[in-house]
Scaffold this active site. Structure first.
Site, PDB file in Angstrom:
ATOM      1  N   PRO A   2       0.805  -1.213   0.000  1.00  0.00           N
ATOM      2  CA  PRO A   2       0.000   0.000   0.000  1.00  0.00           C
ATOM      3  C   PRO A   2       0.842   1.268   0.000  1.00  0.00           C
ATOM      4  O   PRO A   2       1.756   1.389   0.787  1.00  0.00           O
ATOM      5  CB  PRO A   2      -0.804  -0.095   1.299  1.00  0.00           C
ATOM      6  CG  PRO A   2      -0.447  -1.377   1.918  1.00  0.00           C
ATOM      7  CD  PRO A   2       0.728  -1.951   1.233  1.00  0.00           C
ATOM      8  N   GLU A   3       0.550   2.143  -0.899  1.00  0.00           N
ATOM      9  CA  GLU A   3       1.078   3.494  -0.809  1.00  0.00           C
ATOM     10  C   GLU A   3      -0.130   4.383  -0.582  1.00  0.00           C
ATOM     11  O   GLU A   3      -1.208   3.911  -0.303  1.00  0.00           O
ATOM     12  CB  GLU A   3       1.845   3.858  -2.087  1.00  0.00           C
ATOM     13  CG  GLU A   3       3.039   2.929  -2.260  1.00  0.00           C
ATOM     14  CD  GLU A   3       4.047   3.427  -3.271  1.00  0.00           C
ATOM     15  OE1 GLU A   3       4.142   4.642  -3.478  1.00  0.00           O
ATOM     16  OE2 GLU A   3       4.744   2.595  -3.857  1.00  0.00           O
ATOM     17  N   LYS A  58       0.512   7.952   4.912  1.00  0.00           N
ATOM     18  CA  LYS A  58       0.053   6.561   4.816  1.00  0.00           C
ATOM     19  C   LYS A  58      -0.602   6.082   6.102  1.00  0.00           C
ATOM     20  O   LYS A  58      -0.897   4.897   6.243  1.00  0.00           O
ATOM     21  CB  LYS A  58       1.236   5.649   4.469  1.00  0.00           C
ATOM     22  CG  LYS A  58       1.915   6.010   3.151  1.00  0.00           C
ATOM     23  CD  LYS A  58       3.137   5.135   2.903  1.00  0.00           C
ATOM     24  CE  LYS A  58       4.041   5.736   1.844  1.00  0.00           C
ATOM     25  NZ  LYS A  58       5.335   5.033   1.760  1.00  0.00           N
ATOM     26  N   HIS A  92      -2.063 -15.327   9.454  1.00  0.00           N
ATOM     27  CA  HIS A  92      -1.678 -13.920   9.297  1.00  0.00           C
ATOM     28  C   HIS A  92      -2.753 -12.930   9.748  1.00  0.00           C
ATOM     29  O   HIS A  92      -2.601 -11.741   9.533  1.00  0.00           O
ATOM     30  CB  HIS A  92      -1.266 -13.599   7.854  1.00  0.00           C
ATOM     31  CG  HIS A  92      -0.191 -14.497   7.322  1.00  0.00           C
ATOM     32  ND1 HIS A  92       1.003 -14.698   7.989  1.00  0.00           N
ATOM     33  CD2 HIS A  92      -0.134 -15.264   6.222  1.00  0.00           C
ATOM     34  CE1 HIS A  92       1.749 -15.537   7.300  1.00  0.00           C
ATOM     35  NE2 HIS A  92       1.091 -15.909   6.233  1.00  0.00           N
ATOM     36  N   ARG A 111       3.590  -9.958   6.478  1.00  0.00           N
ATOM     37  CA  ARG A 111       4.951  -9.648   6.911  1.00  0.00           C
ATOM     38  C   ARG A 111       5.046  -9.151   8.352  1.00  0.00           C
ATOM     39  O   ARG A 111       6.139  -8.924   8.852  1.00  0.00           O
ATOM     40  CB  ARG A 111       5.560  -8.589   5.983  1.00  0.00           C
ATOM     41  CG  ARG A 111       5.758  -9.020   4.568  1.00  0.00           C
ATOM     42  CD  ARG A 111       6.953  -9.938   4.423  1.00  0.00           C
ATOM     43  NE  ARG A 111       7.275 -10.160   3.032  1.00  0.00           N
ATOM     44  CZ  ARG A 111       6.695 -11.087   2.263  1.00  0.00           C
ATOM     45  NH1 ARG A 111       5.748 -11.861   2.764  1.00  0.00           N
ATOM     46  NH2 ARG A 111       7.052 -11.226   1.009  1.00  0.00           N
ATOM     47  N   LYS A 154      21.290  18.931   0.344  1.00  0.00           N
ATOM     48  CA  LYS A 154      21.203  17.475   0.498  1.00  0.00           C
ATOM     49  C   LYS A 154      22.113  16.798  -0.523  1.00  0.00           C
ATOM     50  O   LYS A 154      21.953  16.988  -1.728  1.00  0.00           O
ATOM     51  CB  LYS A 154      19.758  16.992   0.271  1.00  0.00           C
ATOM     52  CG  LYS A 154      18.750  17.581   1.238  1.00  0.00           C
ATOM     53  CD  LYS A 154      18.820  16.894   2.588  1.00  0.00           C
ATOM     54  CE  LYS A 154      17.636  17.350   3.439  1.00  0.00           C
ATOM     55  NZ  LYS A 154      17.738  16.842   4.808  1.00  0.00           N
ATOM     56  N   ARG A 263      17.286   0.141  -2.041  1.00  0.00           N
ATOM     57  CA  ARG A 263      15.982   0.068  -2.699  1.00  0.00           C
ATOM     58  C   ARG A 263      16.172  -0.110  -4.191  1.00  0.00           C
ATOM     59  O   ARG A 263      17.182   0.302  -4.749  1.00  0.00           O
ATOM     60  CB  ARG A 263      15.183   1.355  -2.441  1.00  0.00           C
ATOM     61  CG  ARG A 263      15.158   1.783  -0.995  1.00  0.00           C
ATOM     62  CD  ARG A 263      14.636   0.704  -0.100  1.00  0.00           C
ATOM     63  NE  ARG A 263      13.340   0.258  -0.538  1.00  0.00           N
ATOM     64  CZ  ARG A 263      12.216   0.896  -0.270  1.00  0.00           C
ATOM     65  NH1 ARG A 263      12.221   1.981   0.461  1.00  0.00           N
ATOM     66  NH2 ARG A 263      11.081   0.435  -0.720  1.00  0.00           N
TER      67      ARG A 263
END
Length: 273
Positions: A2-3, A58, A92, A111, A154, A263
């Site tokens: 899910p985003e 989120k 789960h 998870r 950055k 990632r």
DNA sequence: AGTGCGACCCGAACGC
DNA sequence: TGCGTTCGGGTCGCAC
């Protein structure tokens, strides 16, 4: 996985299913999901009702008709299912909230990465997990100047910075890859090297992509299906994510896949120089 | 302070 | 076929 778009779909689906039903019981089958005191968790929920469901980044904010709210983050594979209390518990399912009409809201998480906690309503805005969130991808507050200010000095890559929820809240790996492709920006470019024009393209792309993804109910990749059988249709819209070795839909070059800070990044080496 | 990375999890995909 | 290994995903906390 899910985003923000998936979380929004879950919010809308749950709102139609669980509001204003009194909670009879709470069963915690795996307690590491719960970040607050377990007794507080049960005490706040039992006897109460959910009266609204909100979202920040989120995080789902399930408002109760008492002094507390329930915060829930689905992380990668968290799902809610509405079932009869008589249905057998399946693998789960970790948190079972039972209503007086004998239905269950069951939290399922393969998870076990998801998190829930109870917070007092009057301190909701001070909750550390919400307080640090930046503007949302489709917020009018998200401007090129805001972004440039966050990116200045950055030395880390723009791809990694787009995943930082304190800059933009709600982008995950999939949409970060898609946003950079749409904005024609190389994912390895440092934050401090992003120009105003590029920042404008990021803002525009994240707005468009997230708005469309929310409209379409989110992305379904691998195991993710949003709650109650609603399946996202955005996957077919993905231009680079999980499309390594395929041809770029714009220029025909081969999409590349690489590792970046642990990632996976997918990009078109020609469109995103 | 900014940055990088391991830990948390477990099923799927991969390698032999 | 069957085994062991690696990977991925979001976020936190620790180390530098």
């Amino acid at each position: 996985m899910p985003e923000i778009a998936e979380v929004e779909t879950v919010r809308n689906t749950l709102k139609r299913q669980i509001l204003n039903k009194k909670i009879k019981d709470v069963n915690i089958l795996y307690d590491r999901i719960i970040e607050c005191d377990l007794d507080l968790f049960k005490k706040a929920l039992i006897g109460a009702k959910f009266i609204n469901i909100d979202r920040k980044g989120k995080w789902l904010i399930l408002e109760l008709n008492n002094d507390y709210d329930l915060l829930s983050h689905l992380r990668m594979e968290g799902k809610f299912f509405l079932k009869s209390h008589n249905d057998p518990i399946v693998k789960h399912e970790h948190i079972i909230i039972t209503f007086v009409d004998n239905t269950d809201l069951r939290y399922h998480d393969t998870r076990k990465f998801g998190r829930m906690l109870i917070v007092k309503k009057d301190t909701l805005n001070d909750a550390p997990c919400l307080k640090k969130l930046g503007y949302e991808p489709n917020s009018t507050n998200l401007t090129a100047d805001y972004l440039l200010n966050k990116l200045k000095n950055k030395s880390i890559t723009i791809k990694t910075l787009l995943l930082d929820q304190s800059i933009i809240s709600g982008l995950g790996n999939i949409y970060a890859n898609e946003v950079l492709f749409a904005a024609k920006i190389n994912p390895f470019k440092k934050g401090q090297d992003i120009s105003k024009k590029e920042a404008e393209r990021i803002v525009k792309a994240s707005n468009e992509i997230i708005s469309k993804a929310i409209m379409m109910g989110g992305t379904t990749i691998k195991s993710y299906t949003s709650s109650l059988g609603v399946t996202g249709m955005f996957q077919q819209e993905l231009k680079v994510h999980k499309r390594d070795k395929e041809k770029c839909c714009v220029c025909g070059s081969v999409i590349e896949k690489q590792k970046l800070n642990g990632r996976t990044v997918y990009y078109c080496p020609k469109c995103q120089k």
